[in-house]
Each structure stands twice: as C-alpha cells, then as structure tokens.
Scaffold this active site. Structure first.
Site, short mmCIF file in Angstrom:
data_model
loop_
_atom_site.label_atom_id
_atom_site.label_comp_id
_atom_site.label_asym_id
_atom_site.label_seq_id
_atom_site.Cartn_x
_atom_site.Cartn_y
_atom_site.Cartn_z
CB CYS A 384 31.90 41.74 41.82
SG CYS A 384 29.99 42.35 42.26
CG HIS A 510 30.64 42.01 36.86
ND1 HIS A 510 30.89 40.64 37.22
CD2 HIS A 510 29.93 42.39 37.99
CE1 HIS A 510 30.24 40.51 38.52
NE2 HIS A 510 29.57 41.55 38.89
CD GLU A 512 33.36 39.93 34.71
OE1 GLU A 512 32.50 39.34 35.39
OE2 GLU A 512 34.12 40.94 35.26
#
Length: 534
Positions: A384, A510, A512
């Site tokens: 990001c 993102h 994750e």
C-alpha cells in the site's frame, strides 16, 4: 442441522484474555467436524467503525472483501477458518445507535418512546440473527470488553433475551482469568467467582467457563469453580499460555471444548465426525520446531505496537512455516532511519517489508530503507503506502526527480508520482473517499507476480485514497520498474516490480488480509522464499 445455533463468548476479570482466539479456536474445531460456521464481533465502542481510530489505540484496522473497516479480531477469524467475513461480522455500538436513530427519524417506531430495551436490544438481536438466513450451522458471537463495563450492558441484555428465545440453540462461553499469587504459591479463583456473579446479576448464566492461566489448574480447583459458579465440572476448562495462538485450537480440543458445546446444544455426537485437525497440527509442528531462521525487517511508523501490523506479521509467520523456517522479525521504526544508520539498521536482514500507513511521519526513513534494499539487492515487499514510497524513491533516485512525492504529503510537488487520478476525482466527490474492499487485478504475462500467483487475474483487498500516477508509467518501465499488475476497469496500477533485482515488488493492495494458516498468501510465500534463497 435444521436450525442455526448461536454461541456467545464473553470475558471477565480483565481485558485482552484472547476472546477472539477462543472464538476462532472453537469455530475451527466445529468447522473441522464438518459444520458451517461464521464468527461475529460486537464492539462496545461508539465509533461507527475502527477506520478512524489511531492504530496505537486499537491495533490494525482489518478490511473485509466487501469493504468494511473492522476490528483486528476478524483477521483471526479468517486466518483460523479460511472463511471470508463481511460487513455484518463486525457491529459497533455506534452502528447500532445510528441505525436506531435513523429509524426513529424515518418514523419507523410510530411515535413510540425509543429506549434501550426494547429498541436497542432488538437492533442488536436482529444483527445477530441475520446470519440464520445464510444456512449456517453455528454463529459464534464475541462480545468485546469485560463483563461489568457500562458499554457492554445492552449486549449482555440481548444475550439474556436470546437465551430465553432460543433455548438449547443458544450457549454462553465465559472466559475469565485465574491469577497466580507468587507469594502464596496459589492460583486464586475469587476473581472468576465475582465475574460469573456479575454476569448472573445481569440475568445470564454461563454454560461453559474457560480459565485463562499461566499455570495448570487442578481438578479440585475446577470442581470448586464449578460449584460456586453453577457450571458442570466438565464444562470448566483451562486455556493455558501457549507458545503460539495457533496451538490454542489443539489445546481446546484436548479440553474437549467442541464435545461439550455439541452435547449441551443437543447435537448427536455419535453422528458427528471427530474434528480432523491433522493439517492444522502439521502447520503448528513446523511453526514450533523449525530451527533455521529467516530474518525479516518490518519498517513502519507504528512498530511500538505490533498489533498495528497484526495481519502482516501473521502472514510472515504462515509463509515462514511453509518453508520450514522460524521467523526472526525485527520491527524498525521508520522515523529512526537515516542515511547514516540505515546500513546498521538493516544489517543481517534476509528481507525487508515496508508497511502501510497514512500521513507524513516516517516517510523519509522509508525512502532511505528502500534505497538501501534496492541498491543492495535485498528482497523487498512494499504494501500500500509501501508501494507508493517505492515509486517515489525510484522517481527521486533513479529518474532524478528530486522533489517527487505523493500529493497526500506534498500537494505542491512538481512530480506527483502518487496522486488522486482524474477519473477518480468525480467518484470521490460523491463521498466515497477511499478504495475499500476487493478489486480485481490483471497480471502481466511473463512478470514475476504472474509466476508467483500462477494466474493472470487476481482479487485483492484495498484501503487507500491515492494511486500511482499513470503519467509516469512509460518512464518507470523504460528505467526497469514495470507495472506488472493493473485494474483494467479503472485503469489503475496495482503492482510494480523491479526487473533487475532478486525480489523487489510493491503492491497497492493488502495481501496480508487474505493469508490463512492452511493457505499462506503466495506473495508472502515467494518473498520469504527469496529471502532465504529458496
């Protein structure tokens, strides 16, 4: 199972006992028996969502596929269950009151006096029961805060009402803390007794007690607690400190949590397969017993509170275990990095992750870390804002645009490498100021990310306002930084990668958020692999 069953997880004595981990562990055990499960978090704070909360206040803000900014516990739910959560999986007091006030303004209550009971509690119950339309077997609802907090009273009252309405289809698990008094050499049950008493005063009798502890709790002590708290002895369980949160489901399986829950909810154990936790146990085995280390540096502005980067840290753990490596994570405050000390700060690291984050603070330190990783061929993942700083650093130090910046940081920059795109400005004026939730991304054939994902179209979650400026795309590509992923619909760059580098990739999304224990995210798996030269 014809009817959805509801399980509530409450907490007492102190906060931060790990209600979310217990809820996720129970969900995992039920799922491993073949049931369809979802988990919901009820947060007592009055913010509408955690999107505007300082990460130091509440840890990371987790984003669901449908673009809802939620509590970090939803990340645990997804990592444990591998099931996507949505807007309705996280409700705050702010949302509840906002809904009720909107209804009152519209005249939905026909001029009645609007009160906490029944109007607020009905709204809470409606949110909890909305899952029954989704064909789920179990809905596990974690109630934030600690029993006795004034903020959580309407939630506990809603649970009291649901217990009467649903009977055997409703069950309450209460998590408490059993302190060890070192001077006396004893575990003390009184705080648990008081916590249960407080719950009972609010009309709720827990069915199962889970005792958080650092020392094993004897059968005698459990019997004593059972007697004082009106709970059956086999329903008093311990959750002892574990080396990793991922061991907790296995510990709770040993305590027979899933068996007791199913028995109490009138589910025939004879007809229910035992929880198959083999794959999970294999992951925990690798995670706990890996001997060779991988040294990763996480560069960010909130590193004093690791919870601010919860999903990134957990994704690195998943990927490290996948490669049979033990993660040695070094948290590096970006504010502290200077051209003079960067070599010392990043020395002996196998790889560097540059974290997301809004605002000016710590930016220069990120640029310095990225320049060092780029010039020294250290595998590097920018996420990001991490990707945005990658592009700014490249523009400054490779293309020679000394004042290159994001208009978020410097609105007057003459080289706005990161900006709000023209085609987006009219959307933003309509009130949606951020790109939130899942967006598709087309991957360039033959690129590194194309090989990593092994597909040409992916879908990943976003949480940002600013984008890579397409006006600089050709210059970047000519200098060796290719735009290897883009959203075709919005014509926005999603991924950049450096061709002549071991592993240097920036992603606008993102990754994750979608890494799970059983399916670690391919980007993290590839990054850790490159860090170890695998």
């Amino acid at each position: 199972m014809e009817k959805t069953k509801y399980i509530f997880v409450t907490g007492g004595v102190v906060s931060s006992l790990g209600k979310g981990i217990i809820a996720a562990s129970l969900g995992k055990l039920l799922q491993a028996r073949g049931f369809r499960v979802t988990i919901q978090k009820l947060d007592p704070y009055i913010n509408i969502d955690p999107g505007t909360l300082n990460p130091y206040e509440h840890g990371e803000c987790y984003v669901t596929v449908d673009g809802q900014e939620t509590d970090l516990d939803l990340g645990h739910y997804e990592r444990f269950l591998g099931v996507e959560t949505h807007r309705e999986n996280n409700i705050t007091t702010g949302r509840i009151y906002q809904n009720v006030i909107n209804k009152e303004r519209k005249g939905d209550y026909l001029g009645k006096t609007v009160q906490i009971i029944p109007h607020i509690t009905d709204e809470i119950k409606e949110n909890i029961k909305s899952f029954s339309r989704k064909g789920l077997d179990f809905v596990i609802t974690e109630i934030g805060g600690t029993v006795g907090d004034i903020e959580s009273l309407p939630y506990i009252e809603s649970v009291r009402q649901l217990k009467w309405e649903l009977g055997k289809n409703c069950l309450i698990v209460h998590l408490t803390y059993v302190p060890y008094i070192a001077a006396a050499g004893e575990l003390k049950t009184k705080p648990t007794q008081h916590s249960v008493k407080m719950l009972q005063e609010q009309g709720v009798q827990p069915d199962i007690l889970i005792l958080r502890t650092e020392h094993p709790i004897s059968k005698e002590l459990r019997k004593k607690i059972a007697l004082f708290c009106n709970v059956e002895p086999q329903a008093v369980m311990q959750s002892i400190d574990a080396s990793t949160i991922y061991r907790v489901p296995l510990n709770m399986q040993q305590e027979k949590l899933d068996e007791v829950v199913l028995t109490k909810m009138d589910v025939d154990l004879e007809k229910t397969p035992r929880a198959n936790m083999e794959e999970w146990a294999g992951f925990v085995e690798r995670f706990e017993n890996a001997t060779e280390e991988v040294h990763i540096g996480l560069v960010g502005k909130y590193v004093q509170l690791p919870d601010a980067y919860m999903s990134i840290i957990e994704s690195l753990k998943h990927a490290s275990a996948f490669h049979n490596r033990r993660l040695d994570l070094k948290l590096i405050l970006s504010d502290d990095i200077t051209p003079e000390n960067v070599g010392e700060k990043l020395q002996n690291l196998d790889g560097v992750v540059v974290a997301p984050g809004f605002g000016q603070r710590g930016m220069e330190g990120k640029f310095t870390a990225l320049e060092f990783a780029r010039e020294n061929n250290i595998p590097c993942l920018g996420i990001c804002m991490g990707m945005q700083t990658m592009s700014i650093e490249f523009a400054r130090n490779v293309l020679g645009y000394a004042d290159a910046n994001s208009t978020e940081i410097d609105p007057g920059t003459s080289h706005n490498v990161v900006d709000i795109m023209e085609e987006q400005k009219h959307i933003l004026n309509l009130g949606g100021s951020m790109r939130l939730g899942a967006y598709t991304c087309q991957l360039k054939k033959g690129s590194k990310v194309n090989a990593i994902y092994n597909k040409t179209e992916i879908s990943e979650r976003h949480r940002h306002r600013y984008e890579f400026n397409n006006a600089y795309r050709d210059e970047f590509e000519a200098a060796g930084m290719i735009c290897s992923g883009q959203n075709d619909t919005l014509n926005l760059v999603e991924i950049i990668e450096l061709i002549h580098h071991k592993w240097y990739i920036g992603v606008q999304f993102h990754p994750e958020y979608s890494s799970t224990v059983i399916h670690p995210h391919p980007l993290f798996v590839s990054f850790v692999g490159a860090a170890k030269g695998l």
